[in-house]
Design an enzyme around this catalytic site. Sequence first.
Site, PDB file in Angstrom:
ATOM      1  N   ASP A   1       1.205 -59.081 -71.583  1.00 45.95           N
ATOM      2  CA  ASP A   1       0.623 -59.364 -70.275  1.00 45.95           C
ATOM      3  C   ASP A   1       1.444 -58.750 -69.147  1.00 45.95           C
ATOM      4  OD1 ASP A   1      -1.324 -60.892 -71.509  1.00 45.95           O
ATOM      5  OD2 ASP A   1      -0.200 -62.763 -71.292  1.00 45.95           O
ATOM      6  N   ARG A   2       0.775 -58.481 -68.032  1.00 48.91           N
ATOM      7  CA  ARG A   2       1.454 -57.884 -66.881  1.00 48.91           C
ATOM      8  C   ARG A   2       2.649 -58.717 -66.436  1.00 48.91           C
ATOM      9  NH1 ARG A   2      -1.795 -56.220 -61.558  1.00 48.91           N
ATOM     10  NH2 ARG A   2      -2.523 -58.377 -61.700  1.00 48.91           N
TER      11      ARG A   2
END
Length: 308
Positions: free
Chosen positions: A145-146
């Site tokens: 995930d970012r």
Amino acid sequence: MMKKTRIRTRPEKKTKKSDTFTVTSQGPLLESLVAAFPGKSRKLLKAVLRDSQIKVNNRTVTQFDHPLKPGQVVEVSWDKSSPQKRPHGLNIIFEDDDIIVVNKPAGLLTVATDKEKRKTAYSLLSEYVKTEDPDNKIFIVHRIDRETSGLLLFAKNEKIKLKIQETWISTIKERTYIAAVEGEVKRESGTITSYLNESKAFIVYSSQNPRVGKKAVTHYKTLKSNKDFSLLQVNLETGRKHQIRVHMQDIGHPVVGDIKYGSKIKPIGRLGLHAQGLVFTHPKTNELCSFETGIPEKFNQLFKQNQK
């Protein structure tokens, strides 16, 4: 009168100075360098690591705590060449002709999306490999995930990418995360098993019904805790989307900063999740590769006071 002429000779081209040694005992790379070269300062040894001047078994390594094994050959080039421009904001941990392992910072996407086409780990590495040869490409093997930081594996050709993805279960030996979660986790260790299913709104739901999702298994160990937070080491037996985040919500201890899955606070200004360790079989050499990063300092700051 004869005119005097000066005979000009070309200066001899300096040969690059390098040293090699064979590893005799297991340990981190920097400590082995300090022992092998007692006359060199730690500052210099860190600099040659940073500037990609060290090879282990003919592969460039920049990680100071890269684990060495007896029998491996370490080569150190003391002369700094004109290095490939390193991607700004993305730390390359390991690179050879087939793969690149990076430590991604929180806030950086792995790859662009329809809504988000800004700078990504993929675009930074693509630019980096093209500085050596415009035809070079980079291939995504997996994503994080970012807002999650940590280790990411990329392939440098499509054949290697496909080989890793097609043999993922046997190739990837271990994926370890560090999770900073809300509340005091009193159990020293535990295992969470459920079936995960993603809604049309891109939210992953957990169920005990095997007919409504894919099986997900998460193992955790409590490293430290206080009355407000706990620091967990998490090992994935399966790698489902948002698995750790959903499973932490399941046990009533959501990852800090994870508003999507139950967190109410953002004490460190980011998601409290870090991909710390990655162990896999090299897709070409079949050598076991092991990489580990430190725990982000922001995570440790949650335990500076009232530590249990």
